[in-house]
Motif scaffolding. Structure first.
Motif, PDB file in Angstrom:
ATOM      1  N   ALA A   1       0.910  -1.078  -0.146  1.00  0.00           N
ATOM      2  CA  ALA A   1       0.121   0.095   0.136  1.00  0.00           C
ATOM      3  C   ALA A   1       0.760   1.153   0.051  1.00  0.00           C
ATOM      4  N   GLY A   2       1.864   1.281   0.655  1.00  0.00           N
ATOM      5  CA  GLY A   2       2.807   2.344   0.757  1.00  0.00           C
ATOM      6  C   GLY A   2       3.482   2.527  -0.423  1.00  0.00           C
ATOM      7  N   TYR A   3       3.844   1.613  -1.259  1.00  0.00           N
ATOM      8  CA  TYR A   3       4.679   1.924  -2.564  1.00  0.00           C
ATOM      9  C   TYR A   3       3.544   2.210  -3.518  1.00  0.00           C
ATOM     10  N   GLU A   4       2.398   1.541  -3.571  1.00  0.00           N
ATOM     11  CA  GLU A   4       1.335   2.200  -4.331  1.00  0.00           C
ATOM     12  C   GLU A   4       0.799   3.626  -4.279  1.00  0.00           C
ATOM     13  N   LEU A   5       0.995   4.197  -3.012  1.00  0.00           N
ATOM     14  CA  LEU A   5       0.477   5.469  -2.637  1.00  0.00           C
ATOM     15  C   LEU A   5       1.670   6.353  -2.945  1.00  0.00           C
ATOM     16  N   ALA A   6       2.802   5.809  -3.022  1.00  0.00           N
ATOM     17  CA  ALA A   6       3.847   6.638  -3.442  1.00  0.00           C
ATOM     18  C   ALA A   6       3.937   7.061  -4.984  1.00  0.00           C
ATOM     19  N   THR A   7       3.336   5.993  -5.776  1.00  0.00           N
ATOM     20  CA  THR A   7       3.343   6.255  -7.297  1.00  0.00           C
ATOM     21  C   THR A   7       1.810   6.723  -7.410  1.00  0.00           C
ATOM     22  N   GLY A   8       1.159   7.152  -6.495  1.00  0.00           N
ATOM     23  CA  GLY A   8      -0.207   7.706  -7.087  1.00  0.00           C
ATOM     24  C   GLY A   8      -1.281   6.934  -7.479  1.00  0.00           C
ATOM     25  N   ARG A   9      -1.002   5.532  -7.110  1.00  0.00           N
ATOM     26  CA  ARG A   9      -2.236   4.596  -7.607  1.00  0.00           C
ATOM     27  C   ARG A   9      -3.003   4.420  -6.239  1.00  0.00           C
ATOM     28  N   THR A  10      -3.942   5.500  -5.981  1.00  0.00           N
ATOM     29  CA  THR A  10      -4.505   5.552  -4.854  1.00  0.00           C
ATOM     30  C   THR A  10      -5.880   4.532  -4.987  1.00  0.00           C
ATOM     31  N   ASN A  11      -6.573   4.484  -5.955  1.00  0.00           N
ATOM     32  CA  ASN A  11      -7.596   3.758  -6.059  1.00  0.00           C
ATOM     33  C   ASN A  11      -7.302   2.377  -5.985  1.00  0.00           C
TER      34      ASN A  11
ATOM     35  N   PRO B   1      -1.394  -1.450  12.013  1.00  0.00           N
ATOM     36  CA  PRO B   1      -0.547  -0.994  10.674  1.00  0.00           C
ATOM     37  C   PRO B   1      -1.772  -0.964   9.597  1.00  0.00           C
ATOM     38  N   LEU B   2      -2.583  -1.905   9.419  1.00  0.00           N
ATOM     39  CA  LEU B   2      -3.670  -1.983   8.424  1.00  0.00           C
ATOM     40  C   LEU B   2      -4.620  -0.624   8.529  1.00  0.00           C
ATOM     41  N   THR B   3      -4.895  -0.094   9.569  1.00  0.00           N
ATOM     42  CA  THR B   3      -5.978   1.010   9.918  1.00  0.00           C
ATOM     43  C   THR B   3      -5.238   2.141   9.627  1.00  0.00           C
ATOM     44  N   GLU B   4      -4.060   2.217   9.915  1.00  0.00           N
ATOM     45  CA  GLU B   4      -3.252   3.390   9.593  1.00  0.00           C
ATOM     46  C   GLU B   4      -2.931   3.562   7.907  1.00  0.00           C
ATOM     47  N   ALA B   5      -2.612   2.347   7.302  1.00  0.00           N
ATOM     48  CA  ALA B   5      -2.536   2.235   5.905  1.00  0.00           C
ATOM     49  C   ALA B   5      -3.710   2.786   5.071  1.00  0.00           C
ATOM     50  N   LEU B   6      -4.684   2.074   5.861  1.00  0.00           N
ATOM     51  CA  LEU B   6      -6.341   2.408   5.202  1.00  0.00           C
ATOM     52  C   LEU B   6      -6.379   3.969   5.414  1.00  0.00           C
ATOM     53  N   MET B   7      -6.203   4.531   6.319  1.00  0.00           N
ATOM     54  CA  MET B   7      -6.498   5.904   6.660  1.00  0.00           C
ATOM     55  C   MET B   7      -5.753   6.910   5.606  1.00  0.00           C
TER      56      MET B   7
END
Length: 237
Positions: free
Chosen positions: A145-155, A173-179
């Motif tokens: 999730a972190g790497y996807e967010l870093a590339t802008g692939r939020t959806n 950690p999952l709740t944090e990543a989801l938030m």
């Protein structure tokens, strides 16, 4: 694959594929308290596994061999999902890759996950192994999730994380990543709701509060100040 004891033997050997496992270790994995004649029973279970493998054409390249006081399952590592998962997550952590490359490798690893590890198998060893692999699953998902967010692939991130938080509702950690993913998608109100649900469940089931890090994220979400480009990985925690 037969009765629980037989499946426990095979699971133990598969997780150590290519390496000898002593008879004593196998006995400890199969029985919490070994019964009289456990070694003889183990030999019977090994024989049954061998006969079963001999009857299945797909097992032609698999051998269960006796080695120095124990047994070794000779099988191509990528035939065992656990070993493929380990290889892919190790490759994703290698130096020199960009976030997109890491995300692809972790996505492939996560696609190997099919239900609960060692589902239905009894005993302390199976329970410990299940918990270990759950944590590895969660860490890989957070990293992905972190790497996807870093590339802008939020959806691509929100849906899988929401499903995992439903499966593991007390894993911070999952709740944090989801938030973070929800905030990156412009859905800060839903991120706040995710926190309040997690906080209520944590208080109800464990009698504790969320980690200060998550509390800070919650306050930032309320103010609309979460950096959606932040690459959260398990190594950041």
């Amino acid at each position: 694959m037969g009765p629980a004891q037989q499946r426990l033997v095979l699971a133990t050997l598969a997780l150590s594929a290519g390496s000898p496992v002593t008879s004593e270790s196998l006995i400890d994995c199969v029985w919490d308290r070994a019964p009289h004649g456990a070694r003889r029973t183990l030999h019977v279970l090994i024989s049954r596994i061998r006969r079963l493998m001999d009857s299945v054409p797909a097992c032609d390249d698999i051998r269960l061999l006796r080695r120095s006081g124990g047994y070794v399952l000779q099988i191509p590592p990528d035939r065992v999902d656990a070993h493929r998962f380990s290889r892919l997550t190790t490759e994703a952590a290698a130096p020199g890759l960009d976030p997109g490359e890491r995300a692809v490798l972790l996505s492939e690893a996560l696609q190997l996950w099919r239900g609960e590890p060692l589902a239905g198998l009894p005993g302390d060893w199976a329970a410990r192994t299940r918990q270990e692999w759950r944590q590895r699953h969660i860490s890989a998902a957070v990293d992905w999730a972190g790497y996807e967010l870093a590339t802008g692939r939020t959806n691509e991130v929100v849906g899988p994380l929401a499903a995992l938080t439903g499966e593991y509702p007390l894993e911070e950690p999952l709740t944090e990543a989801l938030m973070r993913a929800l905030c990156a998608a412009g859905r800060s109100a839903e991120a706040v709701q995710s926190y309040t649900r997690f906080q209520a469940r944590l208080a109800s089931e464990l009698g504790i509060d969320p980690d200060p890090r998550l509390q800070s994220l919650y306050l930032a979400a309320l103010r609309g100040e979460v950096d959606g480009a932040y690459a959260l990985t398990s190594r950041d925690r």
